[in-house]
Design an enzyme around this catalytic site. Structure first.
Site, PDB file in Angstrom:
ATOM      1  N   ASP A 208       0.898  -1.302  -0.066  1.00 43.39           N
ATOM      2  CA  ASP A 208      -0.175   0.102  -0.062  1.00 43.39           C
ATOM      3  C   ASP A 208       0.705   1.234   0.002  1.00 43.39           C
ATOM      4  O   ASP A 208       1.871   1.338   0.868  1.00 43.39           O
ATOM      5  CB  ASP A 208      -0.880   0.106   1.465  1.00 43.39           C
ATOM      6  CG  ASP A 208      -1.965   1.144   0.910  1.00 43.39           C
ATOM      7  OD1 ASP A 208      -2.817   0.962   0.207  1.00 43.39           O
ATOM      8  OD2 ASP A 208      -1.762   2.313   1.484  1.00 43.39           O
TER       9      ASP A 208
HETATM   10  N1  DGT Z   1       3.020   3.956 -12.082  1.00 44.04           N
HETATM   11  C1  DGT Z   1       3.088   4.691 -11.040  1.00 44.04           C
HETATM   12  N2  DGT Z   1       1.996   4.253 -10.131  1.00 44.04           N
HETATM   13  C2  DGT Z   1       2.050   4.789  -8.816  1.00 44.04           C
HETATM   14  C3  DGT Z   1       3.177   5.637  -8.592  1.00 44.04           C
HETATM   15  N3  DGT Z   1       2.862   6.195  -7.389  1.00 44.04           N
HETATM   16  C4  DGT Z   1       1.865   5.590  -7.015  1.00 44.04           C
HETATM   17  N4  DGT Z   1       1.558   4.609  -7.738  1.00 44.04           N
HETATM   18  C5  DGT Z   1       0.147   3.556  -7.748  1.00 44.04           C
HETATM   19  C6  DGT Z   1       0.441   2.253  -7.253  1.00 44.04           C
HETATM   20  C7  DGT Z   1      -0.846   2.076  -6.812  1.00 44.04           C
HETATM   21  O1  DGT Z   1      -1.661   1.260  -7.796  1.00 44.04           O
HETATM   22  C8  DGT Z   1      -1.507   3.096  -6.358  1.00 44.04           C
HETATM   23  C9  DGT Z   1      -1.597   3.522  -4.934  1.00 44.04           C
HETATM   24  O2  DGT Z   1      -2.679   3.004  -4.611  1.00 44.04           O
HETATM   25  P1  DGT Z   1      -2.875   1.728  -3.585  1.00 44.04           P
HETATM   26  O3  DGT Z   1      -1.481   1.309  -2.656  1.00 44.04           O
HETATM   27  O4  DGT Z   1      -3.959   1.725  -2.586  1.00 44.04           O
HETATM   28  O5  DGT Z   1      -3.041   0.439  -4.449  1.00 44.04           O
HETATM   29  P2  DGT Z   1      -3.963   0.333  -5.512  1.00 44.04           P
HETATM   30  O6  DGT Z   1      -5.420   0.755  -5.063  1.00 44.04           O
HETATM   31  O7  DGT Z   1      -3.727   0.895  -6.814  1.00 44.04           O
HETATM   32  O8  DGT Z   1      -4.182  -1.404  -5.681  1.00 44.04           O
HETATM   33  P3  DGT Z   1      -4.360  -2.374  -4.525  1.00 44.04           P
HETATM   34  O9  DGT Z   1      -5.046  -1.697  -3.588  1.00 44.04           O
HETATM   35  O10 DGT Z   1      -3.048  -2.795  -4.160  1.00 44.04           O
HETATM   36  O11 DGT Z   1      -5.144  -3.437  -5.131  1.00 44.04           O
HETATM   37  O12 DGT Z   1      -0.898   4.214  -6.815  1.00 44.04           O
HETATM   38  C10 DGT Z   1       4.255   5.762  -9.661  1.00 44.04           C
HETATM   39  O13 DGT Z   1       5.068   6.660  -9.277  1.00 44.04           O
HETATM   40  N5  DGT Z   1       4.147   5.494 -10.632  1.00 44.04           N
END
Ligand code: DGT
Length: 205
Positions: free
Chosen positions: A76
């Site tokens: 996260d």
């Molecule tokens: N490509 C890219 N993505 C980033 C960057 N910084 C943050 N992110 C993305 C990664 C994660 O998909 C999102 C952060 O949100 P979370 O940690 O809650 O994950 P997310 O909700 O996307 O998926 P998940 O909860 O793990 O199923 O932001 C970056 O520098 N580059």
């Protein structure tokens, strides 16, 4: 042994694929707000780590039914700025507000990690950790911020920026692990895998 990524994040999947891992993806669907609300005044590190743990724990039964021998990894990411933990903006209005806070400043991108090793479908090892990367932001013009928001990219990423996408034009530099900024710290994950007795090179596809 199967490497299972408990994340819908295309960014995390891309980092792992580029680093020689072809994960199975099992999305946790965890209600992050509910997990955060149940934590009594967590520190930023405690918050992102607890969320990573919740994501892995949420998929363990499913994974055990598919891959009896696996390592399950969840993460996260949030941006800490002025004592505030910033997740994904979600709307252009919030993204614009975030960039008004970020421009010309330094923020800390925190990524929590959780690893659980399954053997014969049972958890036999657990490890957690987090990494903080200091991110120095450029001072984009209002026109540049409008154009960036119009792409939609900043809306669904922690802190309203990417390091490896269009947001890279607006990052002057970082102090820490770049893969952690994108969403999963490779060196930290390597250490956490070692803690549960797994060598990352054995997982390379
Ligand atoms: N490509 C890219 N993505 C980033 C960057 N910084 C943050 N992110 C993305 C990664 C994660 O998909 C999102 C952060 O949100 P979370 O940690 O809650 O994950 P997310 O909700 O996307 O998926 P998940 O909860 O793990 O199923 O932001 C970056 O520098 N580059």
């Amino acid at each position: 042994m199967r490497f299972v990524l408990a994340s819908q994040s295309p960014a995390r999947l891309g980092v792992l694929r580029a680093a020689g891992i072809e994960p199975s993806v099992v999305v946790s669907g965890v209600d992050e707000d509910a997990v955060a609300a149940a934590l009594p005044e967590p520190t930023p590190t405690e918050l992102v780590t607890a969320l990573a743990v919740a994501k892995v724990e949420a998929v363990l039964d499913t994974v055990a039914g598919i891959h009896a021998d696996a390592v399950v990894v969840g993460c996260d990411s949030m941006l800490s700025l002025d004592g505030e933990m910033l997740g994904k903006p979600g709307t252009p209005e919030v993204a614009r507000k975030r960039w008004a806070q970020l421009a010309g400043r330094t923020g800390d991108l925190l990524t929590g990690h959780a690893v659980v090793r399954l053997h014969s479908g049972e958890p036999v090892g657990r490890a957690t950790g987090s990494h903080t990367t200091h991110v120095r932001f450029a001072d984009p013009s209002p026109e540049e911020i409008d154009a960036y928001i119009a792409t939609g990219e900043p809306l669904n990423v922690a802190g309203a920026f990417t390091l490896d996408g269009r947001g890279g034009w607006f990052v002057e530099g970082i102090d820490g692990d770049p893969s952690s900024v994108i969403g999963i710290s490779l060196p930290l994950t390597r250490r956490l895998l070692a803690e549960v007795g797994v060598s990352v090179t054995d997982l390379w596809s």
